[in-house]
Design a protein around this motif. Structure first.
Motif, PDB file in Angstrom:
ATOM      1  N   ILE A 238     -31.612  -9.763  33.560  1.00  0.00           N
ATOM      2  CA  ILE A 238     -31.742  -9.739  32.355  1.00  0.00           C
ATOM      3  C   ILE A 238     -32.908 -10.322  31.902  1.00  0.00           C
ATOM      4  O   ILE A 238     -33.502 -11.332  31.313  1.00  0.00           O
ATOM      5  CB  ILE A 238     -31.131  -9.364  31.035  1.00  0.00           C
ATOM      6  CG1 ILE A 238     -29.739  -8.349  31.677  1.00  0.00           C
ATOM      7  CG2 ILE A 238     -31.786  -8.689  29.929  1.00  0.00           C
ATOM      8  CD1 ILE A 238     -28.597  -9.266  30.562  1.00  0.00           C
ATOM      9  N   GLY A 239     -34.822  -9.707  31.643  1.00  0.00           N
ATOM     10  CA  GLY A 239     -35.982  -9.688  31.751  1.00  0.00           C
ATOM     11  C   GLY A 239     -36.122  -9.129  30.850  1.00  0.00           C
ATOM     12  O   GLY A 239     -35.432  -8.265  30.283  1.00  0.00           O
ATOM     13  N   GLY A 240     -37.085  -9.702  30.326  1.00  0.00           N
ATOM     14  CA  GLY A 240     -38.186  -8.922  28.683  1.00  0.00           C
ATOM     15  C   GLY A 240     -39.510  -9.973  28.348  1.00  0.00           C
ATOM     16  O   GLY A 240     -38.984 -10.897  28.971  1.00  0.00           O
ATOM     17  N   SER A 241     -39.679  -8.757  27.329  1.00  0.00           N
ATOM     18  CA  SER A 241     -40.399  -9.850  27.087  1.00  0.00           C
ATOM     19  C   SER A 241     -40.163 -10.542  25.397  1.00  0.00           C
ATOM     20  O   SER A 241     -38.512 -10.322  25.200  1.00  0.00           O
ATOM     21  CB  SER A 241     -41.833  -8.697  25.738  1.00  0.00           C
ATOM     22  OG  SER A 241     -41.194  -7.675  25.432  1.00  0.00           O
ATOM     23  N   THR A 242     -41.291 -11.311  24.913  1.00  0.00           N
ATOM     24  CA  THR A 242     -40.577 -12.110  24.051  1.00  0.00           C
ATOM     25  C   THR A 242     -40.140 -10.894  22.350  1.00  0.00           C
ATOM     26  O   THR A 242     -40.384 -10.717  22.324  1.00  0.00           O
ATOM     27  CB  THR A 242     -41.515 -12.488  23.444  1.00  0.00           C
ATOM     28  OG1 THR A 242     -42.084 -13.873  23.518  1.00  0.00           O
ATOM     29  CG2 THR A 242     -40.682 -13.983  21.971  1.00  0.00           C
ATOM     30  N   ALA A 243     -38.694 -11.657  22.063  1.00  0.00           N
ATOM     31  CA  ALA A 243     -37.661 -10.723  20.846  1.00  0.00           C
ATOM     32  C   ALA A 243     -37.912  -9.468  20.749  1.00  0.00           C
ATOM     33  O   ALA A 243     -37.543  -8.568  20.031  1.00  0.00           O
ATOM     34  CB  ALA A 243     -38.564 -10.946  19.634  1.00  0.00           C
ATOM     35  N   SER A 244     -37.358  -8.824  22.490  1.00  0.00           N
ATOM     36  CA  SER A 244     -36.566  -7.831  23.262  1.00  0.00           C
ATOM     37  C   SER A 244     -35.378  -7.921  23.084  1.00  0.00           C
ATOM     38  O   SER A 244     -34.802  -6.896  23.267  1.00  0.00           O
ATOM     39  CB  SER A 244     -37.330  -7.571  23.932  1.00  0.00           C
ATOM     40  OG  SER A 244     -37.041  -8.576  25.346  1.00  0.00           O
ATOM     41  N   GLY A 245     -34.661  -8.732  22.789  1.00  0.00           N
ATOM     42  CA  GLY A 245     -33.515  -9.175  22.628  1.00  0.00           C
ATOM     43  C   GLY A 245     -32.328  -9.405  23.709  1.00  0.00           C
ATOM     44  O   GLY A 245     -31.213  -8.753  23.840  1.00  0.00           O
ATOM     45  N   LYS A 246     -33.053  -9.401  25.090  1.00  0.00           N
ATOM     46  CA  LYS A 246     -32.064 -10.393  25.813  1.00  0.00           C
ATOM     47  C   LYS A 246     -31.040 -11.036  25.889  1.00  0.00           C
ATOM     48  O   LYS A 246     -29.903 -11.132  26.349  1.00  0.00           O
ATOM     49  CB  LYS A 246     -33.315 -11.419  26.998  1.00  0.00           C
ATOM     50  CG  LYS A 246     -34.670 -10.354  26.582  1.00  0.00           C
ATOM     51  CD  LYS A 246     -36.022 -11.205  28.150  1.00  0.00           C
ATOM     52  CE  LYS A 246     -36.286 -12.748  27.253  1.00  0.00           C
ATOM     53  NZ  LYS A 246     -36.610 -11.975  25.936  1.00  0.00           N
ATOM     54  N   SER A 247     -31.846 -12.768  24.927  1.00  0.00           N
ATOM     55  CA  SER A 247     -29.840 -12.787  24.856  1.00  0.00           C
ATOM     56  C   SER A 247     -28.963 -12.268  24.077  1.00  0.00           C
ATOM     57  O   SER A 247     -28.056 -12.398  24.629  1.00  0.00           O
ATOM     58  CB  SER A 247     -30.660 -13.796  24.082  1.00  0.00           C
ATOM     59  OG  SER A 247     -31.309 -14.940  24.212  1.00  0.00           O
ATOM     60  N   ALA A 248     -28.908 -11.542  23.074  1.00  0.00           N
ATOM     61  CA  ALA A 248     -28.245 -10.692  22.807  1.00  0.00           C
ATOM     62  C   ALA A 248     -27.589  -9.598  23.928  1.00  0.00           C
ATOM     63  O   ALA A 248     -26.356  -9.931  23.743  1.00  0.00           O
ATOM     64  CB  ALA A 248     -28.856  -9.660  21.424  1.00  0.00           C
ATOM     65  N   LEU A 249     -28.596  -8.932  24.380  1.00  0.00           N
ATOM     66  CA  LEU A 249     -27.418  -8.095  25.754  1.00  0.00           C
ATOM     67  C   LEU A 249     -26.522  -9.023  26.693  1.00  0.00           C
ATOM     68  O   LEU A 249     -25.984  -8.475  27.268  1.00  0.00           O
ATOM     69  CB  LEU A 249     -28.404  -7.477  26.526  1.00  0.00           C
ATOM     70  CG  LEU A 249     -27.583  -6.060  27.350  1.00  0.00           C
ATOM     71  CD1 LEU A 249     -26.674  -5.788  26.865  1.00  0.00           C
ATOM     72  CD2 LEU A 249     -29.542  -5.357  28.346  1.00  0.00           C
ATOM     73  N   ALA A 250     -27.082 -10.433  27.025  1.00  0.00           N
ATOM     74  CA  ALA A 250     -26.941 -11.304  27.914  1.00  0.00           C
ATOM     75  C   ALA A 250     -25.550 -11.443  27.267  1.00  0.00           C
ATOM     76  O   ALA A 250     -24.588 -11.721  28.074  1.00  0.00           O
ATOM     77  CB  ALA A 250     -27.728 -12.235  28.209  1.00  0.00           C
ATOM     78  N   LEU A 251     -25.489 -12.281  26.140  1.00  0.00           N
ATOM     79  CA  LEU A 251     -24.292 -12.685  25.032  1.00  0.00           C
ATOM     80  C   LEU A 251     -23.452 -11.079  25.056  1.00  0.00           C
ATOM     81  O   LEU A 251     -22.079 -11.908  26.086  1.00  0.00           O
ATOM     82  CB  LEU A 251     -24.162 -12.915  23.498  1.00  0.00           C
ATOM     83  CG  LEU A 251     -23.054 -13.169  23.001  1.00  0.00           C
ATOM     84  CD1 LEU A 251     -22.751 -14.500  23.680  1.00  0.00           C
ATOM     85  CD2 LEU A 251     -24.091 -14.196  21.874  1.00  0.00           C
ATOM     86  N   ALA A 252     -23.346 -10.137  25.006  1.00  0.00           N
ATOM     87  CA  ALA A 252     -22.133  -8.608  25.031  1.00  0.00           C
ATOM     88  C   ALA A 252     -21.777  -8.900  26.682  1.00  0.00           C
ATOM     89  O   ALA A 252     -20.765  -8.896  26.912  1.00  0.00           O
ATOM     90  CB  ALA A 252     -23.505  -7.605  24.204  1.00  0.00           C
ATOM     91  N   LEU A 253     -22.639  -9.342  27.678  1.00  0.00           N
ATOM     92  CA  LEU A 253     -22.620  -8.558  28.653  1.00  0.00           C
ATOM     93  C   LEU A 253     -21.522  -9.738  29.161  1.00  0.00           C
ATOM     94  O   LEU A 253     -20.062  -9.396  29.833  1.00  0.00           O
ATOM     95  CB  LEU A 253     -23.531  -8.374  29.812  1.00  0.00           C
ATOM     96  CG  LEU A 253     -23.403  -8.390  31.669  1.00  0.00           C
ATOM     97  CD1 LEU A 253     -22.115  -6.369  31.271  1.00  0.00           C
ATOM     98  CD2 LEU A 253     -24.736  -7.567  32.120  1.00  0.00           C
TER      99      LEU A 253
END
Length: 361
Positions: free
Chosen positions: A71-86
């Protein structure tokens, strides 16, 4: 420590005068009239948009019992939230791919996972390095491969904004030799002896190949180039051009790049900066800057160290420092989007913030 805060002012010396510094983000916002989209309006606009991942990637992730995804992405794109939910949905493990989050210090400034995040799912490679510990793409790759292999048969969810890390995980990293500790001490002593400008001139004279392409702006990368040349007699560019073998990894289950449009990312960057101020980032940074090791740490180049440091030094207002940080992070986010699009076509582009992404179960 993460989450610590102090709402009282402190007094520091600045150009011979006392400068009153408040560590309160709430006090700053009460008097601030910085132009831009308000947090409430921006939040409402974002919440009205969702996306479903019903592609093969979505099915692969939720059904996978092993392997890894990105899960890549720009700063503040919600990467951590998606990774945690997954990770919660699959019993997987979140693996860090952000260079500044490897370091133990400045957890608020570098947006490391909170205590509640850590309680919800296992996280690896966050806060593992001391201030002066060297790091490189090859060093991260070695740690990441070992971690992904170790957590099997669970799904390893690799996430972060350092594109070179994600690229190395898919394609391998150049086999540039590591720097021995004694050589690192020599390079740092040489830099201190000559000063940055003379050190750069010496490096250009010693490495014409690198000089022709242009020296890297990052002082740590200049040190590394000097060390590689001194150790091997070859330019670091020659080593980087050498073929690299992809790492030996379990199955790759696919990946996405979170690239929400600017009208979503920009207010989120402002909101995140406001949240850091409320969480005590000024007190955290002031304590870290007081350490004798801080100036030589790779963390010294982290976004916010210079900008908020100017406020702590009394050379600018908190509003001005905050705005300078927001502008810098927005520019970085733009570069990340371009890099992901051009360098990692393997990652499916998703234009929705990570916490709003849904996947087929």
């Amino acid at each position: 420590m993460a989450g610590s805060s102090s709402n009282g002012p402190i007094s520091t010396a600045s150009s011979g005068a006392n400068h009153s510094i408040s560590f309160s983000g709430r006090a700053r916002r009460a008097r601030s009239t910085i132009a831009g989209v308000s947090g409430s309006v921006a939040g409402l606009a974002i919440r009205q948009t969702t996306v479903d991942i019903t592609t093969t990637i979505g099915r692969e992730w939720t059904k996978a019992k092993d392997g890894f995804c990105l899960i890549g992405g720009s700063t503040a794109s919600g990467k951590s939230a998606l990774a945690l939910a997954l990770a919660e949905a699959t019993g997987g493990v979140v693996v860090n791919a952000d260079s500044v989050q490897l370091y133990r210090s400045l957890p608020i400034l570098t947006a490391q996972p909170s205590a509640s995040d850590l309680a919800r799912a296992e996280h690896r490679l966050y806060g593992i390095l001391d201030d002066l510990a060297p790091n490189s793409v090859a060093a991260w790759l070695e740690r990441a491969v070992a971690t992904i292999q170790e957590v099997q048969p669970r799904l390893a969810i690799v996430t972060g904004g350092t594109g070179f890390y994600l690229e190395a995980l898919l394609r391998g990293a150049p086999t540039t030799p590591p720097t021995p500790p004694e050589l690192r001490a020599r390079s740092q002593a040489r830099l201190a002896e000559l000063g940055p400008a003379a050190f750069a001139a010496e490096l250009q004279a010693l490495d014409p190949q690198l000089a022709a392409r242009g020296l890297p702006a990052d002082p740590q990368r200049r040190l590394r180039a000097w060390e590689v040349l001194t150790l091997t007699g070859r330019s670091i560019l020659a080593w980087q051009a050498s073929p690299s073998l992809p790492p030996n990894l379990p199955p790759f289950r696919g990946g996405i790049a979170l690239v929400p449009p600017r009208d979503h990312i920009w207010p989120r960057i402002r909101q995140r900066t406001e949240a850091m101020l409320d969480a005590g980032v000024l007190a955290e940074l002031a304590a870290w800057r007081a350490r004798p090791t801080s100036a030589a740490s790779p963390l010294a180049k982290a976004d916010g160290v210079v900008e908020l440091g100017r406020y702590l030094d009394g050379t600018t207002s908190l509003d001005a420092a905050t705005e300078a940080l927001i502008v810098k992070v927005r520019r970085y986010a733009k570069r990340q989007r371009t890099w992901l699009r051009n360098r990692l076509p393997e990652l499916a582009q998703v234009t929705t913030p990570g916490e709003l992404v849904r996947w087929e179960r």
